[in-house]
Structures are given as structure tokens and as C-alpha cells.
Design a protein around this motif. Sequence first.
Motif, PDB file in Angstrom:
ATOM      1  N   GLY A 111      11.993 -14.519   2.606  1.00 17.18           N
ATOM      2  CA  GLY A 111      11.034 -15.268   3.417  1.00 17.18           C
ATOM      3  C   GLY A 111      10.014 -16.014   2.589  1.00 17.18           C
ATOM      4  O   GLY A 111       8.966 -16.418   3.107  1.00 17.18           O
ATOM      5  N   GLY A 112      10.323 -16.183   1.294  1.00 14.86           N
ATOM      6  CA  GLY A 112       9.389 -16.883   0.412  1.00 14.86           C
ATOM      7  C   GLY A 112       8.292 -16.001  -0.145  1.00 14.86           C
ATOM      8  O   GLY A 112       7.450 -16.461  -0.910  1.00 14.86           O
ATOM      9  N   ILE A 113       8.283 -14.706   0.219  1.00 13.86           N
ATOM     10  CA  ILE A 113       7.269 -13.771  -0.271  1.00 13.86           C
ATOM     11  C   ILE A 113       7.605 -13.382  -1.703  1.00 13.86           C
ATOM     12  O   ILE A 113       8.739 -12.998  -2.006  1.00 13.86           O
ATOM     13  N   ARG A 114       6.629 -13.448  -2.593  1.00 15.75           N
ATOM     14  CA  ARG A 114       6.847 -13.132  -4.008  1.00 15.75           C
ATOM     15  C   ARG A 114       6.168 -11.796  -4.345  1.00 15.75           C
ATOM     16  O   ARG A 114       4.961 -11.637  -4.180  1.00 15.75           O
ATOM     17  N   LEU A 115       6.989 -10.870  -4.818  1.00 19.73           N
ATOM     18  CA  LEU A 115       6.495  -9.526  -5.097  1.00 19.73           C
ATOM     19  C   LEU A 115       5.573  -9.471  -6.307  1.00 19.73           C
ATOM     20  O   LEU A 115       4.742  -8.568  -6.411  1.00 19.73           O
ATOM     21  N   LYS A 116       5.694 -10.411  -7.222  1.00 17.58           N
ATOM     22  CA  LYS A 116       4.960 -10.358  -8.489  1.00 17.58           C
ATOM     23  C   LYS A 116       3.454 -10.266  -8.301  1.00 17.58           C
ATOM     24  O   LYS A 116       2.752  -9.704  -9.137  1.00 17.58           O
ATOM     25  N   TYR A 117       2.947 -10.822  -7.215  1.00 16.58           N
ATOM     26  CA  TYR A 117       1.501 -10.836  -7.003  1.00 16.58           C
ATOM     27  C   TYR A 117       0.926  -9.432  -6.805  1.00 16.58           C
ATOM     28  O   TYR A 117      -0.269  -9.219  -7.001  1.00 16.58           O
ATOM     29  N   SER A 118       1.761  -8.485  -6.393  1.00 14.21           N
ATOM     30  CA  SER A 118       1.262  -7.174  -5.977  1.00 14.21           C
ATOM     31  C   SER A 118       1.462  -6.077  -7.013  1.00 14.21           C
ATOM     32  O   SER A 118       1.458  -4.897  -6.678  1.00 14.21           O
ATOM     33  N   ASN A 119       1.610  -6.445  -8.277  1.00  9.90           N
ATOM     34  CA  ASN A 119       1.612  -5.458  -9.353  1.00  9.90           C
ATOM     35  C   ASN A 119       0.195  -4.906  -9.510  1.00  9.90           C
ATOM     36  O   ASN A 119      -0.753  -5.677  -9.668  1.00  9.90           O
ATOM     37  N   PRO A 120       0.011  -3.593  -9.461  1.00  8.44           N
ATOM     38  CA  PRO A 120      -1.342  -3.019  -9.552  1.00  8.44           C
ATOM     39  C   PRO A 120      -2.100  -3.403 -10.821  1.00  8.44           C
ATOM     40  O   PRO A 120      -3.330  -3.373 -10.827  1.00  8.44           O
ATOM     41  N   MET A 121      -1.391  -3.781 -11.884  1.00  6.88           N
ATOM     42  CA  MET A 121      -2.084  -4.122 -13.124  1.00  6.88           C
ATOM     43  C   MET A 121      -2.944  -5.363 -12.973  1.00  6.88           C
ATOM     44  O   MET A 121      -3.915  -5.538 -13.709  1.00  6.88           O
ATOM     45  N   HIS A 122      -2.634  -6.230 -12.014  1.00  7.53           N
ATOM     46  CA  HIS A 122      -3.507  -7.376 -11.758  1.00  7.53           C
ATOM     47  C   HIS A 122      -4.850  -6.910 -11.187  1.00  7.53           C
ATOM     48  O   HIS A 122      -5.884  -7.543 -11.418  1.00  7.53           O
ATOM     49  N   VAL A 123      -4.826  -5.807 -10.459  1.00 13.20           N
ATOM     50  CA  VAL A 123      -6.062  -5.257  -9.889  1.00 13.20           C
ATOM     51  C   VAL A 123      -6.879  -4.546 -10.965  1.00 13.20           C
ATOM     52  O   VAL A 123      -8.096  -4.424 -10.849  1.00 13.20           O
ATOM     53  N   ASP A 124      -6.216  -4.081 -12.022  1.00 17.00           N
ATOM     54  CA  ASP A 124      -6.932  -3.432 -13.120  1.00 17.00           C
ATOM     55  C   ASP A 124      -7.988  -4.358 -13.702  1.00 17.00           C
ATOM     56  O   ASP A 124      -9.100  -3.926 -14.043  1.00 17.00           O
ATOM     57  N   ASP A 125      -7.673  -5.645 -13.813  1.00 15.01           N
ATOM     58  CA  ASP A 125      -8.668  -6.607 -14.299  1.00 15.01           C
ATOM     59  C   ASP A 125      -9.874  -6.672 -13.373  1.00 15.01           C
ATOM     60  O   ASP A 125     -11.023  -6.759 -13.829  1.00 15.01           O
ATOM     61  N   VAL A 126      -9.621  -6.644 -12.082  1.00 12.60           N
ATOM     62  CA  VAL A 126     -10.720  -6.692 -11.110  1.00 12.60           C
ATOM     63  C   VAL A 126     -11.599  -5.456 -11.249  1.00 12.60           C
ATOM     64  O   VAL A 126     -12.833  -5.550 -11.255  1.00 12.60           O
ATOM     65  N   ALA A 127     -10.970  -4.298 -11.400  1.00 13.46           N
ATOM     66  CA  ALA A 127     -11.730  -3.056 -11.554  1.00 13.46           C
ATOM     67  C   ALA A 127     -12.567  -3.073 -12.824  1.00 13.46           C
ATOM     68  O   ALA A 127     -13.693  -2.563 -12.842  1.00 13.46           O
ATOM     69  N   ALA A 128     -12.034  -3.660 -13.887  1.00 14.57           N
ATOM     70  CA  ALA A 128     -12.776  -3.727 -15.147  1.00 14.57           C
ATOM     71  C   ALA A 128     -13.947  -4.695 -15.058  1.00 14.57           C
ATOM     72  O   ALA A 128     -15.023  -4.442 -15.618  1.00 14.57           O
TER      73      ALA A 128
END
Length: 230
Positions: A111-128
Motif C-alpha cells: 500500500g506504499g507504506i515504508r517500514l524503514k521509518y519505524s526503526n526504533p533507532m531513529h527515535v534514539d536520536d530524539v531521546a538523546a
Amino acid sequence: MAVVFTVDATTAMGVPPVPNDEIAQAAADNPDALIAFGSVDPHLGRAAVNEVHRLVAEYDVKGFKFHPSVQAFFPNDRAMYPVYEAIAEHGKIALFHTGQTGIGAALPGGGGIRLKYSNPMHVDDVAADFPGMKIILAHPSFPWQDEALSVATHKQDGYIDLSGLSPKDFPENLVRYTNSILQNKMLFGSDFPLITPERWIKDFETLPIKDEVRPKVMKLNAAKLLGLTG
């Protein structure tokens, strides 16, 4: 009680969400049962920031839900930082979908949804970059469970909710961390209507969770995080 929210993916999906005001008003009308989170379209810049301020001022929502795959953005995109600044300013929670999603599953191209965006490591930057802002990684994060556990153990204000997957299917490392180093950071959730609370609880009872840990997961951790207890 239940946390309720919409997901504003208008830009990415082209379909308007259930309005934030409808969700928040339902919670305001039923404060003994519902806790409202807001949602903002991450592609709207200043308008998204203003919506954060408005929802806090008018409804005192407890947090904000993001679904990176559906909303098509990387959580650590610096363009999103003004939105996080507004959330942190009000002392609210940022809740991020992580891992695979059932939305678009088995459709051509997902459906055009890309899973790559939801890797938790991207959120690690936000937490830092936003120390002190409470962050919840939603769901067992297939195929990135180890990454989610790493973020939650490393970042003081990182939590994991266990919704969206039957506990019978939890990976061994998730159960082990729930019983040990992350026992104060794991949160019950069902992801209703995809999984009913009754089914989730029944399946959770089959896991080898320590007696002293079960009440933390089922209620105490979330009650403390949401400010419902001292």
C-alpha cells in the motif's frame, strides 16, 4: 482506563483523520475511562506546532502519537524538532509506532507504506536530543526488537508498550527484559480493536512473568508515567 488517539497522516495518505477534537472531547466527557493523546501531521511545520499548543491548552492531552511509517517521516528529521520542543515544553509524552505495521500488509507494494521509518533507532536520536521528554516505543518492534530494548535501557525516559501483538508471540528477549532490567518501563496495551484487551490479558497470563512484575506491566508503570499516581 484506555489511551485513545487518532493518527493525522493527511499529507502522506491523502485522507483526513478522525479529528483530534472528537477524540479529546470524548475523553473529557469520560474522564474515568479515557485518556486522550493528540496527533499532528509531521509535514505541516508551524501548523503542527500550533496544534500541539492548542490541544494542550484546550484539552490538556497527555501526549502525542506518531506513526512514522503511515505518516512517512523519519522521527529524527530535524524538521520535526520544533514539534518535539512544543511537546517537551508542556511536559507531555511522545508515543512512536515502531516495527512492522499491519496497515498495508499483503497489499501490492504494501500500500506504499515504508517500514524503514519505524526503526526504533531513529527515535534514539530524539531521546538523546530531548532529555526529560517521556518517549514510548509502541509495540514489540519486529524486526528491530533488540534495537527497541537497547533504546529503552539506555535512555532514562524511554518506555515500551506491549500492544499490537499477542503475548504468546513475544520474542524471548522481550520477556526476559520485562522480567528484569525493564520491569519498570513496560506498559500494557492491546491495540484495540486489532486485539481485544481480554485476549491480550489471557495470553499474557501464559507467560513466565514474575508475580511482582505483572502488576507493574498491567497498571502501575502506566499510572505513574501518565501522572495518575504520585
